[in-house]
Motif scaffolding. Structure first.
Motif, mmCIF file in Angstrom:
data_model
loop_
_atom_site.group_PDB
_atom_site.id
_atom_site.type_symbol
_atom_site.label_atom_id
_atom_site.label_comp_id
_atom_site.label_asym_id
_atom_site.label_seq_id
_atom_site.Cartn_x
_atom_site.Cartn_y
_atom_site.Cartn_z
ATOM 1 N N UNK A 36 0.830 -1.214 0.000
ATOM 2 C CA UNK A 36 0.000 0.000 0.000
ATOM 3 C C UNK A 36 0.859 1.257 0.000
ATOM 4 N N UNK A 37 2.051 1.172 0.586
ATOM 5 C CA UNK A 37 2.911 2.355 0.733
ATOM 6 C C UNK A 37 4.104 2.328 -0.214
ATOM 7 N N UNK A 38 4.090 1.405 -1.155
ATOM 8 C CA UNK A 38 5.201 1.292 -2.094
ATOM 9 C C UNK A 38 4.904 2.045 -3.390
ATOM 10 N N UNK A 108 4.310 5.458 9.590
ATOM 11 C CA UNK A 108 3.590 6.735 9.685
ATOM 12 C C UNK A 108 2.199 6.609 9.072
ATOM 13 N N UNK A 109 2.120 6.010 7.885
ATOM 14 C CA UNK A 109 0.842 5.889 7.196
ATOM 15 C C UNK A 109 -0.146 5.010 7.945
ATOM 16 N N UNK A 139 -1.158 11.894 -0.327
ATOM 17 C CA UNK A 139 -1.165 12.984 0.656
ATOM 18 C C UNK A 139 -0.421 12.579 1.924
ATOM 19 N N UNK A 140 -0.548 11.325 2.329
ATOM 20 C CA UNK A 140 0.178 10.842 3.512
ATOM 21 C C UNK A 140 1.679 10.895 3.249
ATOM 22 N N UNK A 141 2.097 10.449 2.075
ATOM 23 C CA UNK A 141 3.512 10.472 1.709
ATOM 24 C C UNK A 141 4.042 11.906 1.663
#
Length: 305
Positions: A36-38, A108-109, A139-141
């Motif tokens: 999801x965060x990649x 963090x996310x 937006x989180x990144x």
């Protein structure tokens, strides 16, 4: 007789074990999968600064009493008193020890959008992840990238002061099962780009419902009363109803709301007050199109008298 008793006891033990396993499975922390965060690339720090303003991060995470540039030192320390105990806002500066400088984007996310801490623990919803759950990974990144540019602080905030049973984080899994959702709070015409943007800002990073929506005895939102006003968490007065059914703000036009968010002045030339002062200052930093989107959404939500 003894055999029957042993059989009954064995059945009870098995039932408790199965029920306990099922309860753990249903209420365990659920971070996003790593994928999801990649692939998000380098953060857009300029957009991160806007997300930072939309989220009003300084309101809670700046040291109490800080002004000007000192508000960008996110040392935490603010005390939030509630019916469940006192929460102390943590340091989210890029300090590697006291803050979040050692965190990955995924950590963090997951804290922001799933309420899961870096040690895979449930976070208390005094941190409004139930609203931030709607934020996009981009937006989180971008926000995380912007936070890394801010000054470090080595100050360590106190631990929460919560009586039993509220000090048991495991119970938060049950709370999330009841009240956590990343879906829309109300239905609006999301085919309209302005309304869709307004819904995203108000229900997501802006987390307006955290103050403007009443809660039940367990601290969950009363869904049918979205933005209908609530008790002031600071203990004085009441946070107003901002739906079209309000006897005051309900009569404002979209342009009145836009002007209020930009200047802090109401249509009858009164000025913003209380905790809304900091919110309005942050909203004034957003693009005009975002304030217009927020206003359009506030005029489109269901009216609550």
């Amino acid at each position: 007789m003894a055999a029957r008793a042993r059989k009954f006891l064995t059945s009870v033990v098995l039932f408790v074990a199965v029920a306990g396993t099922a309860a753990w499975f249903l209420t365990r922390p659920e971070p996003w999968p790593a994928s999801h965060w990649e692939g998000l690339g380098e953060p857009d720090v300029a957009n991160g600064a806007l997300v930072f303003s939309a989220g009003g991060c300084v309101s809670c995470h700046a040291k109490p009493g800080a002004e000007g540039d000192a508000q960008l030192v996110l040392a935490g320390g603010l005390s939030i008193k509630s019916d469940f105990g006192t929460f102390h806002v943590p340091n989210i500066s890029p300090d590697e020890t006291a803050g979040i400088g050692g965190w990955s984007l995924a950590q963090f996310g997951n804290a922001m959008t799933r309420g899961v801490g870096p040690r895979n623990e449930h976070l208390y919803p005094s941190f409004p992840y139930t609203s931030y759950a709607r934020m996009t990974p981009k937006d989180v990144n971008d926000l995380f990238g912007y936070l890394k540019t801010l000054p470090k602080s080595a100050e360590v905030a106190p631990s929460h002061e919560l009586p039993f049973p509220f000090n048991l984080r495991v119970a938060l899994g049950g709370w999330k099962l009841l009240f956590y959702s990343d879906g829309p709070r109300v239905t609006v015409d999301t085919a309209n780009a302005k309304l869709a943007r307004g819904q995203y800002l108000v229900e997501g990073p802006g987390h307006c419902g955290e103050c403007h929506t009443p809660r039940n005895a367990l601290g969950g939102f009363e869904a049918s009363q979205w933005l209908a006003g609530a008790a002031n968490p600071d203990g004085e007065g009441r946070i107003p109803n901002i739906t079209p059914g309000s006897q005051s703000i309900g009569s404002w036009s979209e342009s009145d709301i836009v002007n209020y968010l930009e200047t802090g002045f109401t249509p009858d030339f009164d000025s913003v007050g209380g905790s809304m002062v900091e919110v309005q200052k942050n909203m004034a930093k957003l693009p005009a199109s975002d304030r217009e989107a927020i206003a359009a959404y506030l005029k489109a939500v269901p009216a609550v008298q």
